[in-house]
Design a protein around this motif. Structure first.
Motif, mmCIF file in Angstrom:
data_model
loop_
_atom_site.group_PDB
_atom_site.id
_atom_site.type_symbol
_atom_site.label_atom_id
_atom_site.label_comp_id
_atom_site.label_asym_id
_atom_site.label_seq_id
_atom_site.Cartn_x
_atom_site.Cartn_y
_atom_site.Cartn_z
ATOM 1 N N LEU A 92 0.893 -1.157 0.186
ATOM 2 C CA LEU A 92 0.085 -0.008 -0.128
ATOM 3 C C LEU A 92 0.905 1.258 -0.043
ATOM 4 O O LEU A 92 1.729 1.451 0.987
ATOM 5 N N ASP A 93 0.707 1.840 -1.182
ATOM 6 C CA ASP A 93 1.566 3.035 -1.142
ATOM 7 C C ASP A 93 1.077 4.497 -0.656
ATOM 8 O O ASP A 93 -0.237 4.371 -0.104
ATOM 9 N N THR A 128 -6.099 6.714 2.538
ATOM 10 C CA THR A 128 -4.789 6.852 2.169
ATOM 11 C C THR A 128 -3.819 6.801 3.457
ATOM 12 O O THR A 128 -4.395 7.325 4.275
ATOM 13 N N GLU A 146 -2.365 5.766 -1.904
ATOM 14 C CA GLU A 146 -3.136 4.872 -2.578
ATOM 15 C C GLU A 146 -4.399 4.560 -1.495
ATOM 16 O O GLU A 146 -3.980 4.170 -0.145
#
Length: 556
Positions: free
Chosen positions: A200-201, A212, A204
């Motif tokens: 998971l960036d 996020t 994102e």
């Protein structure tokens, strides 16, 4: 009893004292002004040619909680080793990598440490974590409550609850879990792993909640700041250990909107992708970013070569790392709606390219961050190395010749890829005192620790100065805890019990109505059982609770 420490050379950065010969007076566990000349001294310690510092403070060390207990269970061989003294050869919990509660307190005190802070207290499991820390003698302790992957908090963010309501939840968690600060591990990523997502960036949206990691960090950082909690949000960021995570870390620094933030074990978040091996040092860029942003503090999480065990709530990273386990065993679990747990034994090797460059990256960061008040000595015990390695790390920072000798022994391509050999800086005793005493106390809001001023707790360490700084910091002459002599010549002479440090920001109690309904529907315990009361914390008469006021960060 009136105690006098006579003629020692004092390093007390909180008061700008850099190697001055002074006398220190102690009464009732506190440092006091010089008494009238006719007042008898009960105990006088002549300390000519000795170094005096406040007791050392470790801001990030895994010493209590579920992860630690599982690691002890997973590695029984660590507690039966010929490397230990003969008297401890068969003693349970006496291991080097992850010792028992008692051994942890002894080993810290023997090195001159008087306070240690557990950086990942899962609120659901806080009672057990505090019981372990309460069973750790000779040192003060405290914990950071783990948020950022908890179902209730993510529901609030997904519903776009206002900041004040969110702040009430954060403050309630701190009081209920009896903690000193807020920690976030891989924000949103642990929860995403429960939905079978493996990465998971920063920007994102996570599964189910659509929130996020950056949104989580911003809301938690703002809550901690607006609640005037002294210690800023304590962040284990996204993409730990992933080549190229340098960009994520820089984006995290730039995108926190100037709010105070502490980035922990920053070495593991400072990797580039240059070179044939697609793994390179990003230490220079990280240090430059830290130097430019006074709202950012870091601890390094230095790796040192040898056997250890990695313990973390970061499910994603621990799952990715388990094929590299040494010995070949690992443990992993998801925990309720709130967190994860991964235990992976690991052996760092100086002839392994990646391990060798990791070692160099950590030292580069230490030496390239300009301000010693904003960088802190840690190994992320036990993840980078056991805490008993600190004296060796101090020597690496203070002795360039020794550092370069070590550099010459590592994987040659890693040494060539590092700028470490070109860095001439050597830490001074004053800077070591900042990084391990004064700066740590300031970062945590411990106004009566980390210094030797009048009114401070008499947590004091006395060393004989030696050219070999590893020997010097391995075996202090004396350690005083709250004015009592607990270590003489590196050996324990008395066992005492330190305080547990907490903060209790104000909040609207009406939040408990909605929380109670949530607990009844989703969790295995009632709200009342979740909260830890003061009597539980001091039930066995070991230590006491010290509540620190909430105020603007680092204002004392």
């Amino acid at each position: 009893m009136l105690i006098k420490l006579t003629g020692g050379t004092v390093y007390d950065p909180m008061h700008g004292i850099n190697g001055e010969v002074r006398d220190i007076y102690i009464r009732d566990g506190r440092i006091i002004n010089p008494p009238p000349g006719d007042m008898p001294i009960d105990q006088d310690y002549p300390l000519n040619n000795k170094i005096i510092m406040a007791g050392a403070i470790d801001i990030h060390s895994h010493i209590g909680g579920g992860n630690v207990n599982i690691a002890r269970t997973l590695l029984p061989e660590d507690h039966h080793t010929n490397s230990l003294p003969r008297t401890e050869l068969l003693r349970a919990g006496s291991g080097r990598t992850i010792p028992s509660t008692f051994a942890t307190g002894y080993r810290y005190a023997e090195m001159g440490y008087t306070a240690v802070f557990e950086p990942a207290v899962l609120p659901m499991n806080a009672r057990q974590a505090h019981m372990e820390m309460g069973d750790t003698p000779l040192v003060d302790k405290g914990g950071y409550a783990l948020l950022g992957n908890d179902d209730y908090g993510l529901r609030m963010l997904a519903a776009n609850k206002d900041q004040k309501t969110f702040n009430n939840y954060v403050a309630w968690i701190l009081k209920a879990s009896q903690c000193l600060g807020i920690k976030v591990v891989n924000p949103g990523g642990i929860n995403a792993f429960k939905f079978n997502q493996r990465r998971l960036d920063l920007d994102e949206p996570g599964p189910y909640y659509g929130v996020t990691p950056r949104q989580i960090l911003l809301r938690l950082a703002r809550a901690v700041h607006e609640l005037d909690i002294p210690h800023p949000i304590h962040v284990h960021g996204c993409n730990l250990g992933v080549p190229g995570n340098l960009k994520t870390t820089l984006s995290t620094i730039e995108g926190i909107a100037g709010l105070p933030m502490h980035l922990t074990h920053i070495q593991f978040h400072s990797y580039g992708t240059e070179g044939d091996r697609k793994f390179s040092s990003g230490a220079a860029q990280i240090a430059e970013a830290v130097n430019r942003h006074p709202n950012i503090t870091v601890d390094v999480g230095q790796i040192l070569f040898g056997q250890t065990v990695t313990v973390s709530s970061d499910s994603m990273q621990q799952y990715a790392s388990h094929p590299h386990a040494y010995p070949k065993k690992w443990a992993f679990m998801d925990i309720e709606c709130d967190a994860g747990c991964g235990i992976v034994p690991f052996k760092y090797q100086d002839k392994h390219f990646v391990n060798a460059l990791q070692w160099a990256i950590g030292l580069e960061i230490f030496l390239l961050v300009d301000d010693p008040w904003r960088v802190f000595l840690t190994t992320d015990h036990p993840n980078g190395a056991p805490f008993v390695s600190y004296p060796h790390l101090i020597r690496l920072l203070m002795d360039r010749s020794f550092r370069n000798d070590m550099l010459a022994t590592i994987h040659p391509e890693a040494a060539q890829a590092s700028i470490l050999g070109t860095i001439t800086r050597e830490y001074s005793l004053y800077e070591i005192a900042i990084m391990t005493r004064a700066g740590a106390a300031k970062l945590l809001g411990l106004s009566d620790r980390g210094h030797l001023g009048v009114g401070a707790a008499a947590d004091i360490t006395v060393y004989t100065e030696q050219e070999d700084k590893e020997k010097m910091f391995s075996k202090p002459d004396y350690v005083f805890k709250d004015g009592e002599l607990v270590v003489r010549n590196g050996e324990i002479v008395k066992v005492t019990w330190g305080a547990t440090h907490v903060v209790r920001p104000e909040f609207d109690n009406s939040i408990e109505k909605e929380l109670s309904s949530y607990f009844d529907r989703y969790l295995p315990m009632k709200l009342g059982n979740f909260k830890i009361n003061d009597e539980e914390m001091t039930y066995f008469g070991r230590g006491h609770i010290q509540v620190h006021p909430c105020r603007e960060r680092n204002s004392f």
